[in-house]
Design an enzyme around this catalytic site. Structure first.
Site, PDB file in Angstrom:
ATOM      1  CG  ASP A 166       0.578   0.823  46.625  1.00 10.69           C
ATOM      2  OD1 ASP A 166       0.510  -0.210  47.304  1.00 10.69           O
ATOM      3  OD2 ASP A 166       0.806   1.952  47.124  1.00 10.69           O
ATOM      4  NE  ARG A 214       2.253 -20.020  57.932  1.00 10.29           N
ATOM      5  CZ  ARG A 214       2.780 -21.217  57.775  1.00 10.29           C
ATOM      6  NH1 ARG A 214       3.423 -21.794  58.772  1.00 10.29           N
ATOM      7  NH2 ARG A 214       2.680 -21.869  56.623  1.00 10.29           N
ATOM      8  CG  ASN A 220      -3.469 -12.700  63.930  1.00 10.57           C
ATOM      9  OD1 ASN A 220      -3.036 -13.772  63.523  1.00 10.57           O
ATOM     10  ND2 ASN A 220      -3.452 -11.610  63.186  1.00 10.57           N
ATOM     11  CG  PHE A 230       2.308 -20.291  67.035  1.00 14.27           C
ATOM     12  CD1 PHE A 230       2.538 -20.874  65.820  1.00 14.27           C
ATOM     13  CD2 PHE A 230       2.301 -18.910  67.121  1.00 14.27           C
ATOM     14  CE1 PHE A 230       2.756 -20.108  64.683  1.00 14.27           C
ATOM     15  CE2 PHE A 230       2.513 -18.133  65.996  1.00 14.27           C
ATOM     16  CZ  PHE A 230       2.740 -18.735  64.772  1.00 14.27           C
ATOM     17  N   GLY A 237      10.621 -18.212  74.354  1.00 16.76           N
ATOM     18  CA  GLY A 237      11.733 -17.357  73.948  1.00 16.76           C
ATOM     19  C   GLY A 237      11.393 -15.898  74.093  1.00 16.76           C
ATOM     20  CB  CYS A 295       0.190  -9.682  61.971  1.00 17.53           C
ATOM     21  SG  CYS A 295       0.076  -9.340  60.221  1.00 17.53           S
TER      22      CYS A 295
HETATM   23  C1  UDX Z   1       0.999 -13.965  61.875  1.00 10.50           C
HETATM   24  C2  UDX Z   1      -0.036 -15.102  61.788  1.00 10.50           C
HETATM   25  O1  UDX Z   1       0.617 -16.352  61.968  1.00 10.50           O
HETATM   26  C3  UDX Z   1      -0.728 -15.067  60.441  1.00 10.50           C
HETATM   27  O2  UDX Z   1      -1.719 -16.078  60.372  1.00 10.50           O
HETATM   28  C4  UDX Z   1      -1.379 -13.708  60.276  1.00 10.50           C
HETATM   29  O3  UDX Z   1      -2.002 -13.637  59.025  1.00 10.50           O
HETATM   30  C5  UDX Z   1      -0.343 -12.600  60.432  1.00 10.50           C
HETATM   31  O4  UDX Z   1       0.348 -12.727  61.670  1.00 10.50           O
HETATM   32  P1  UDX Z   1       3.474 -13.546  60.945  1.00 10.50           P
HETATM   33  O5  UDX Z   1       3.391 -12.161  61.502  1.00 10.50           O
HETATM   34  O6  UDX Z   1       4.041 -13.743  59.587  1.00 10.50           O
HETATM   35  O7  UDX Z   1       2.006 -14.191  60.889  1.00 10.50           O
HETATM   36  O8  UDX Z   1       4.348 -14.370  61.975  1.00 10.50           O
HETATM   37  P2  UDX Z   1       4.271 -15.746  62.763  1.00 10.50           P
HETATM   38  O9  UDX Z   1       4.985 -16.804  62.015  1.00 10.50           O
HETATM   39  O10 UDX Z   1       2.895 -16.026  63.186  1.00 10.50           O
HETATM   40  O11 UDX Z   1       5.173 -15.386  64.047  1.00 10.50           O
HETATM   41  C6  UDX Z   1       4.799 -14.303  64.896  1.00 10.50           C
HETATM   42  C7  UDX Z   1       5.812 -14.073  65.986  1.00 10.50           C
HETATM   43  O12 UDX Z   1       5.688 -15.057  67.000  1.00 10.50           O
HETATM   44  C8  UDX Z   1       7.280 -14.084  65.575  1.00 10.50           C
HETATM   45  O13 UDX Z   1       7.927 -12.982  66.189  1.00 10.50           O
HETATM   46  C9  UDX Z   1       7.789 -15.397  66.117  1.00 10.50           C
HETATM   47  O14 UDX Z   1       9.171 -15.335  66.407  1.00 10.50           O
HETATM   48  C10 UDX Z   1       6.959 -15.541  67.364  1.00 10.50           C
HETATM   49  N1  UDX Z   1       6.792 -16.937  67.808  1.00 10.50           N
HETATM   50  C11 UDX Z   1       6.139 -17.836  67.034  1.00 10.50           C
HETATM   51  C12 UDX Z   1       7.255 -17.320  69.057  1.00 10.50           C
HETATM   52  O15 UDX Z   1       7.838 -16.503  69.796  1.00 10.50           O
HETATM   53  N2  UDX Z   1       7.057 -18.599  69.477  1.00 10.50           N
HETATM   54  C13 UDX Z   1       6.414 -19.512  68.715  1.00 10.50           C
HETATM   55  O16 UDX Z   1       6.273 -20.651  69.152  1.00 10.50           O
HETATM   56  C14 UDX Z   1       5.954 -19.133  67.451  1.00 10.50           C
END
Ligand code: UDX
Length: 435
Positions: free
Chosen positions: A32, A155, A210, A251, A255, A262
């Site tokens: 890094d 994730r 995504n 997903f 809410g 991401c």
């Molecule tokens: C995400 C993708 O899932 C992952 O594959 C990619 O590599 C990076 O982006 P991450 O950012 O860790 O991963 O979060 P994730 O668990 O996907 O949740 C994303 C957001 O969606 C969160 O703010 C979560 O609270 C929200 N969410 C998720 C909802 O509001 N409702 C859902 O049903 C699921």
């Protein structure tokens, strides 16, 4: 002889990848440009909250398979396969992704590359980036250096599990040789569905994944808006939809919507890139996905304001959650913090508690109030807002919390609490998308 691996960029993705590849038995050198970060990693300290990762880091530092450096020359001399894991943040004032860290890695590394090697991009990038970087590499380093693209789907909170047990692997390659190297590198993972393709398809898989996830969340949140207008219950609606195997329940939790490092920036970068390619119409729906998502935050503030008499002035607001999702200390584009900040700006006295993200939140928003427990954040509150669905909040006892608040008003931004339990304990319970 097994390949020697390097990992360029030791943020979320890079630190996880480096530690996990060492855990699989490879010799790994992480780099890094941030010397302080490298120092911490050498000491076995993670800059992020990620279950299980620190143990893997420490174990592989101790057995000598994992090392860290700030020297590109050392990396170039050491590695057969170089994984590029730097960030591609949203540009300031624009939707497009800033890929300058990627360019700078290639420009810094390429002049030192005298031996045969494979560079493997893992960062999320606008489609077309790999092709461009391959040209750049060929010009600076020469034909003994090849590029492949291997998007990462991990994730936060499940980074180790997702890296060691991925549901699929995607290789964007320009030769059989590159494919063979990547297959060898990932062989220790066992049988994993693998898609071998060209650069642009590999890059697009990540953007499309995504975009789909964001769309699924915004779909159910759009249904929540309709439910609010029609006095229907989006939680029951979502449960009923989830039994259809073609739809599925994951997903589909209504809410406060998505945030994090991401999904928001990736759908915006995807739209921007489609525009550059002349395919913007194909993705205009993502603008709506983004807008639905942002409206949930505004709706949350409105609901809370209604409950405290239509103005936050002289009102005390207890906020449960600051991280963008539970089991994370990440506050990047956090819906929870966004809501808290808005209420603060409208004159509310906000006190926030989060099990992991408190220090990050305080650093970013020093003027908001903070507490070191849920009960302390709720003390004297005219309304309590549940904004990140940590298990600790789901398990809260409505009587215990009710004893410290000023008024038993709860707005459940994640549809995480049992409405009946809270109502029967005398709470005025409101949730997004429910009567
Ligand atoms: C995400 C993708 O899932 C992952 O594959 C990619 O590599 C990076 O982006 P991450 O950012 O860790 O991963 O979060 P994730 O668990 O996907 O949740 C994303 C957001 O969606 C969160 O703010 C979560 O609270 C929200 N969410 C998720 C909802 O509001 N409702 C859902 O049903 C699921």
């Amino acid at each position: 002889m097994p390949y020697r691996l390097t990992v360029l960029g030791t943020g979320y993705l890079g630190a996880t990848h480096a530690a996990c590849m060492a855990e699989l038995g490879f010799e790994v050198l992480g780099l890094d440009v941030d010397a302080a970060k490298i120092e911490r990693l050498r000491r076995g300290e993670l800059p992020i909250h990620e279950p299980g990762l620190e143990e893997i880091l420490q174990r592989n530092l101790a057995n000598g398979r994992l090392r860290f450096t700030t020297s590109y020359q050392e990396v170039a001399e050491f590695g057969d396969v170089h994984f590029v894991c730097v960030g591609t943040p949203q540009k300031k004032g624009e939707y497009a992704a800033d890929v300058s860290y990627l360019d700078s890695v290639i420009d810094s590394l390429a002049p030192y590359l005298t031996r045969e090697c494979l560079i493997v991009g893992k960062s999320t990038v606008p489609v077309g980036t790999a092709e461009r970087l391959a040209g750049r590499l060929a010009r600076i380093a020469g034909p003994h250096v090849e590029l492949a693209w291997n998007p990462e789907f991990l994730r936060e909170g499940f980074a180790v599990q997702d890296t060691l047990h991925p549901d699929r692997i995607v290789f964007g390659v320009a030769s059989d040789r590159a494919e063979k190297i990547l297959r060898d590198v990932y062989a220790p993972l066992g049988e994993v569905p693998t898609v071998v393709t060209d650069y642009p398809t590999a890059e697009l898989v990540k953007s499309a994944a995504n975009a789909f996830l964001a769309t699924k969340i915004s779909f159910i949140n759009a249904m929540a808006e309709v439910c609010e207008a029609a006095h229907a219950d989006v939680k029951q609606l979502s449960t009923a939809l989830s039994y259809d195997e073609r739809i599925g329940g994951r997903f589909l939790n209504p809410g406060l919507g998505f945030g994090g490092g991401c999904l928001p920036k990736d759908i915006r970068a995807f739209m921007a890139r489609a525009g550059e390619l002349g395919a913007d119409q194909a993705l205009t729906f993502l603008r709506e996905v983004d807008a639905i998502n942002m409206r949930r935050r505004a709706r949350m503030v409105d609901l809370a304001r209604e409950l405290v008499g239509n103005s936050f002035r002289e009102r005390t607001v207890g906020v449960l959650g600051a991280a963008f999702k539970p089991n994370s200390d990440d506050i990047r584009d956090s819906p929870a913090l966004d809501v808290a900040v808005t209420i603060g700006q409208e004159g509310g006295r906000v006190t926030i508690y989060d099990p992991a993200a408190l220090a990050n939140a305080r650093r970013m928003h020093p003027t908001l109030g903070y507490a070191d427990s849920a009960l302390a954040a709720a003390r004297g509150a005219d309304v309590v807002l549940l904004l990140t669905e940590w298990q600790e909040f789901v398990d809260l006892d409505p009587e215990e919390l009710g004893a410290v608040v000023s008024v038993r008003n709860m707005v459940d931004g994640r549809n995480a609490l049992d409405a009946e339990t809270w109502r029967s304990a005398g709470w005025h319970y409101r949730a997004l998308g429910r009567p």
